[in-house]
Design an enzyme around this catalytic site. Structure first.
Site, PDB file in Angstrom:
ATOM      1  CG  HIS A   1     -16.841   7.073  -1.154  1.00  0.00           C
ATOM      2  ND1 HIS A   1     -16.421   5.780  -1.017  1.00  0.00           N
ATOM      3  CD2 HIS A   1     -15.777   7.748  -1.692  1.00  0.00           C
ATOM      4  CE1 HIS A   1     -15.165   5.675  -1.448  1.00  0.00           C
ATOM      5  NE2 HIS A   1     -14.757   6.852  -1.857  1.00  0.00           N
TER       6      HIS A   1
ATOM      7  CG  HIS B   1      -4.059  11.324  -3.741  1.00  0.00           C
ATOM      8  ND1 HIS B   1      -4.145  12.693  -3.788  1.00  0.00           N
ATOM      9  CD2 HIS B   1      -2.776  11.050  -3.374  1.00  0.00           C
ATOM     10  CE1 HIS B   1      -2.967  13.216  -3.460  1.00  0.00           C
ATOM     11  NE2 HIS B   1      -2.125  12.235  -3.214  1.00  0.00           N
TER      12      HIS B   1
ATOM     13  N   GLY C   1      -0.954  13.781  -7.875  1.00  0.00           N
ATOM     14  CA  GLY C   1      -2.239  14.442  -7.652  1.00  0.00           C
ATOM     15  C   GLY C   1      -2.102  15.841  -7.064  1.00  0.00           C
TER      16      GLY C   1
ATOM     17  CG  ASP D   1      -8.935   9.625  -0.329  1.00  0.00           C
ATOM     18  OD1 ASP D   1      -8.492   9.548   0.828  1.00  0.00           O
ATOM     19  OD2 ASP D   1      -9.591   8.728  -0.873  1.00  0.00           O
TER      20      ASP D   1
HETATM   21  N1  SAM Z   1      -9.900   8.327  -3.531  1.00  0.00           N
HETATM   22  C1  SAM Z   1      -9.974   6.883  -3.615  1.00  0.00           C
HETATM   23  C2  SAM Z   1     -11.362   6.441  -3.246  1.00  0.00           C
HETATM   24  O1  SAM Z   1     -12.009   7.097  -2.421  1.00  0.00           O
HETATM   25  O2  SAM Z   1     -11.824   5.436  -3.786  1.00  0.00           O
HETATM   26  C3  SAM Z   1      -8.965   6.192  -2.745  1.00  0.00           C
HETATM   27  C4  SAM Z   1      -7.571   6.723  -2.831  1.00  0.00           C
HETATM   28  S1  SAM Z   1      -6.386   5.925  -1.833  1.00  0.00           S
HETATM   29  C5  SAM Z   1      -6.785   6.450  -0.201  1.00  0.00           C
HETATM   30  C6  SAM Z   1      -4.934   6.853  -2.186  1.00  0.00           C
HETATM   31  C7  SAM Z   1      -4.357   6.606  -3.569  1.00  0.00           C
HETATM   32  O3  SAM Z   1      -3.376   7.601  -3.851  1.00  0.00           O
HETATM   33  C8  SAM Z   1      -3.644   5.285  -3.736  1.00  0.00           C
HETATM   34  O4  SAM Z   1      -4.237   4.583  -4.786  1.00  0.00           O
HETATM   35  C9  SAM Z   1      -2.184   5.659  -4.068  1.00  0.00           C
HETATM   36  O5  SAM Z   1      -1.592   4.794  -5.021  1.00  0.00           O
HETATM   37  C10 SAM Z   1      -2.358   7.041  -4.649  1.00  0.00           C
HETATM   38  N2  SAM Z   1      -1.219   7.959  -4.543  1.00  0.00           N
HETATM   39  C11 SAM Z   1      -0.241   8.032  -3.608  1.00  0.00           C
HETATM   40  N3  SAM Z   1       0.513   9.135  -3.785  1.00  0.00           N
HETATM   41  C12 SAM Z   1      -0.005   9.798  -4.853  1.00  0.00           C
HETATM   42  C13 SAM Z   1       0.289  11.025  -5.501  1.00  0.00           C
HETATM   43  N4  SAM Z   1       1.278  11.811  -5.072  1.00  0.00           N
HETATM   44  N5  SAM Z   1      -0.462  11.394  -6.553  1.00  0.00           N
HETATM   45  C14 SAM Z   1      -1.492  10.626  -6.979  1.00  0.00           C
HETATM   46  N6  SAM Z   1      -1.834   9.452  -6.408  1.00  0.00           N
HETATM   47  C15 SAM Z   1      -1.111   9.047  -5.358  1.00  0.00           C
END
Ligand code: SAM
EC number: 2.1.1.266
Length: 281
Positions: free
Chosen positions: A19, A42, A145, A165
């Site tokens: 961040h 993500h 994503g 991410d």
């Molecule tokens: N970027 C966020 C942050 O910094 O606050 C944290 C994201 S977390 C590491 C990863 C997220 O990606 C999870 O909430 C998961 O449900 C989601 N996710 C997993 N596969 C995905 C995909 N193919 N497309 C979008 N989201 C996805």
């Protein structure tokens, strides 16, 4: 399949690094009056209650944001990041909520900037949508994503940041990141791309680096903060951000603040950091 929940990890050392880099890139984009596009592939839920059952179970934030919360000697860049998280805590003394990447972006976006936040998890997506429904320049979408780079680039603004991410719970994420970058870069070569990665097994991290080297893309910076040396045991020992087309100030800013972050986030003394070019200009 989607078992990863970011609420267990919110505010840990990896989030702090991610961040801060995200904030510095957005601040740099805002040196120009012209608006830009922010794509968060993500997104997670956007913000996290640190007194929730999940967060308390692991308490990873205790070794992340909590170690910066009351410090009076923060470097100015770190101070600005902590202030963003404080806003979410009503400026309060107590650390109760943590800002996810969508919230960090939402705090910084100007009316002329625009964001798309995607999240695939059926339970997390509605939370994300609700949190940002009042923001007129932020859209949310329940979708994959990785596909958004192909679907939404280049942006009409011709300037922007794509934050990628993934949870890396599926090994294929390591390859999907590289594929998504290739798709995005073909369409929007001047965009800034920031990819978060964990170091659990160094071999897997190398796979992304190799994949990116093979694309022939230039100007790729790698920023890493380790809390322990590499290990074959389970668990994340380090994390990093790979930034394509970084603002020219980012390298120096990170070199300045990483010694402080490493010292403060890893008081045990086992930490280390690096900033290096995967491919220079
Ligand atoms: N970027 C966020 C942050 O910094 O606050 C944290 C994201 S977390 C590491 C990863 C997220 O990606 C999870 O909430 C998961 O449900 C989601 N996710 C997993 N596969 C995905 C995909 N193919 N497309 C979008 N989201 C996805």
């Amino acid at each position: 399949m989607l078992s990863y929940r970011h609420s267990f990890h919110a505010g840990n050392h990896a989030d702090v690094l991610k961040h801060i880099v995200q904030m510095l890139i957005i601040e740099n984009l805002q040196l120009k009056e012209k608006g830009f596009y922010y794509l968060d592939t993500h997104s997670g839920v956007g913000r996290y209650r640190l007194f929730s059952e999940e967060a308390e179970k692991t308490a990873e934030y205790q070794e992340g944001i909590a170690r910066l919360w009351d410090k009076e000697d923060l470097p100015e860049e770190v101070q600005r990041y902590v202030s963003l998280v404080k806003k979410l805590n009503y400026g309060g003394k107590e650390l109760r909520y943590y800002a996810g990447s969508p919230f960090i972006a939402a705090q910084l976006l100007r009316p002329q900037d625009r964001a798309l936040l995607t999240e695939l998890h059926p339970a997390d997506y509605p939370l994300l949508r609700n949190t940002f429904k009042e923001f007129t320049n932020i859209s949310t979408k329940r979708d994959n994503g990785f596909q958004q780079l192909k679907a939404t680039l280049p942006p009409k603004e011709r300037r922007g940041l794509v934050l990628i991410d993934p949870p890396y719970e599926l090994k294929e994420d390591y390859d999907l990141v590289v594929k998504a970058i290739e798709e995005g870069y073909k369409r929007f070569a001047t965009g800034i791309y920031a990819i978060w990665y964990p170091v659990v097994l160094r071999q897997q991290t190398k796979r992304i680096i190799k994949g990116l080297e093979n694309t022939g893309i230039r100007k790729i910076l790698q920023i890493e903060l380790a809390v322990r040396p590499d290990s074959e045991q389970r668990g994340m020992t380090a994390s990093g951000m790979i930034v394509i087309n970084p603002p020219w100030t980012l390298e120096e800013q990170m070199k300045k603040i990483l010694p402080y972050l490493t010292r403060t986030l890893v008081p045990e003394g086992t930490g280390s950091w690096s900033v290096k070019w995967i491919t220079p200009e």
